[in-house]
Enzyme design. Sequence first.
Site, PDB file in Angstrom:
ATOM      1  NE  ARG A 355      -3.528   2.333   2.679  1.00  0.00           N
ATOM      2  CZ  ARG A 355      -3.250   3.317   3.533  1.00  0.00           C
ATOM      3  NH1 ARG A 355      -2.167   3.202   4.302  1.00  0.00           N
ATOM      4  NH2 ARG A 355      -3.997   4.389   3.622  1.00  0.00           N
ATOM      5  CB  SER A 367      -8.266   2.592   2.127  1.00  0.00           C
ATOM      6  OG  SER A 367      -9.340   1.862   1.549  1.00  0.00           O
ATOM      7  CB  SER A 458     -19.693  -4.787   7.394  1.00  0.00           C
ATOM      8  OG  SER A 458     -19.863  -3.850   8.444  1.00  0.00           O
ATOM      9  N   GLY A 483     -11.958  -6.344  10.632  1.00  0.00           N
ATOM     10  CA  GLY A 483     -11.539  -5.676  11.857  1.00  0.00           C
ATOM     11  C   GLY A 483     -10.329  -4.777  11.661  1.00  0.00           C
ATOM     12  CG  HIS A 510     -25.104 -24.264   7.319  1.00  0.00           C
ATOM     13  ND1 HIS A 510     -24.650 -25.129   6.352  1.00  0.00           N
ATOM     14  CD2 HIS A 510     -24.441 -24.609   8.459  1.00  0.00           C
ATOM     15  CE1 HIS A 510     -23.782 -25.961   6.872  1.00  0.00           C
ATOM     16  NE2 HIS A 510     -23.624 -25.656   8.152  1.00  0.00           N
ATOM     17  CG  ASP A 514     -22.289 -27.373   2.416  1.00  0.00           C
ATOM     18  OD1 ASP A 514     -23.346 -27.132   3.027  1.00  0.00           O
ATOM     19  OD2 ASP A 514     -22.220 -28.078   1.394  1.00  0.00           O
TER      20      ASP A 514
END
Length: 537
Positions: A355, A367, A458, A483, A510, A514
């Site tokens: 980066r 980013s 997200s 995170g 599900h 799988d």
Amino acid sequence: MATVITMPRLSDTMTEGTVATWLKKVGDKISEGDILAEIETDKATMEFESFNSGTLLYIGIPEGESAPVDSLLAIIGKEGEDISALLNGNPVATKEEAKAEISEAPKTQDSKPETTLPKGTVVVTMPRLSDTMTDGTVATWLKKVGDKVAEGDILAEIETDKATMEFESFNAGTLLFIGIQEGESAPVDSVLAIIGPDGTDITGIAENYKKGGNSPAPVAEKVVEVATQTSNTQLPVSNSNERIFASPLAKKIASDKGISLSQVKGSGENGRITKSDIENFNPSTASAPVQVVAETTNAVAAVKPFVPAGEKFTEEIKNSQMRKIIAKRLAESLFTAPHYNLVIEVTMDEAMKSRAIINSVPDTKVSFNDMVIKASAMALKKHPKINSQWREDSILINHHVNIGVAVAVEDGLVVPVLNFTDQMSLSQIGTGVRDLAGRAKSKKLLPTEMEGSTFTISNLGMFGITEFNSIINQPNSAILSVGAIVEKPVVKNGQIVVGNTMMLSLACDHRTIDGATGAQFLQTLKQFIENPVTMLA
């Protein structure tokens, strides 16, 4: 008597439309509110509903064909009715009849002569501005009772379940009545306003034409009172306002050209930015004070209520349409799709070096989130089962990759979509995400820019969250939670050294994915992120 339906003008720049699909065929029974066809405009494909009941007697524009606005689209009437006169008649007359049918409510046996619409008067109802919209909230009225309204003028800003959109008038006259005040919500087809000649007596019209709402419509005797209240609460619209008014086409062109709307001076009504303003925009002549105004506006914090020490205090905040839909959709997703989560830790040392090199190139800004999006798109191409949707009788595998990027806004959460993400470079992804996120926070996104995602990401790393699990954004089968990058001791070649790691959590449905399939996807994603050069292979 049969009614002529003409090609509607579904946007302020639309001059012709294409019939994408007919949902009814000649001979079918039509009820008021039935969807007749899907019309493709210059901006989007929209459902066109019938304002009349009867039998579909004639289709004037076959599927796939285009025609100018006001061309003969269809004829609805009684079964077996002779329509030869309408087919061979004066086009101007049929156009007038079409306009009349939009403004007149369906007549019933109980209708009274005194409730018929005066000549030239039109009842404007709450529009359905998205395919999932059931209720709308009037965010702002740009006109007040007594104002002159021209065809194409923006009447109000309507908040839907997806965005706040400008609603324009398709009629000219004087705004005689406002049925839904600023901040109030009402179902689609509720009486929004009445437009007609100045001085027209509209006694009883709002009550008799009301189709639903949260509160009864004010009676005609209170029209003067409504006008006074609206006049007092109407906010002035100017270029110095924190909201920027622009036509949808102008927004799209500005987005394509990378032009910030805050730098453009609008030549339209109330300073509204038009297509020509964007095309004639010269960055060198753009004025800079706009940013200062925005910063000053943002610096003014909301006044907090004073709460004496030792006293209990509660505050009730009315749910916006967006908040209601978020609650409904996420509850449906969590309780219908069997969720499970897979977590993997990724080493970020090589990604950080890559980066830094990429961002050393002039005019380039990438980013870590952009790198995750790119890596996810490439991993989805290798594991298409992750890029799927559940249906009752089948599983739909998407071989195109449209990644939705969750963006936090004031009222909740929106998910703008990067179409064909796998075909985009890192810099294109970075530019696209910044543009979509910026317009999402200023409520400038179009509904079409929040549709069609096949996978969602997200990222809460910028808030210091190291690990979390998300609820799947249906109809997607998976969502990736990203995170923060954490510096900590790691083991490399048998030695404890300082390293940088990041946690990724994949929530899967599900029914379609799988555990082993999800794990293989995360392994591929890990390889791409830990060795960014492999994304060039």
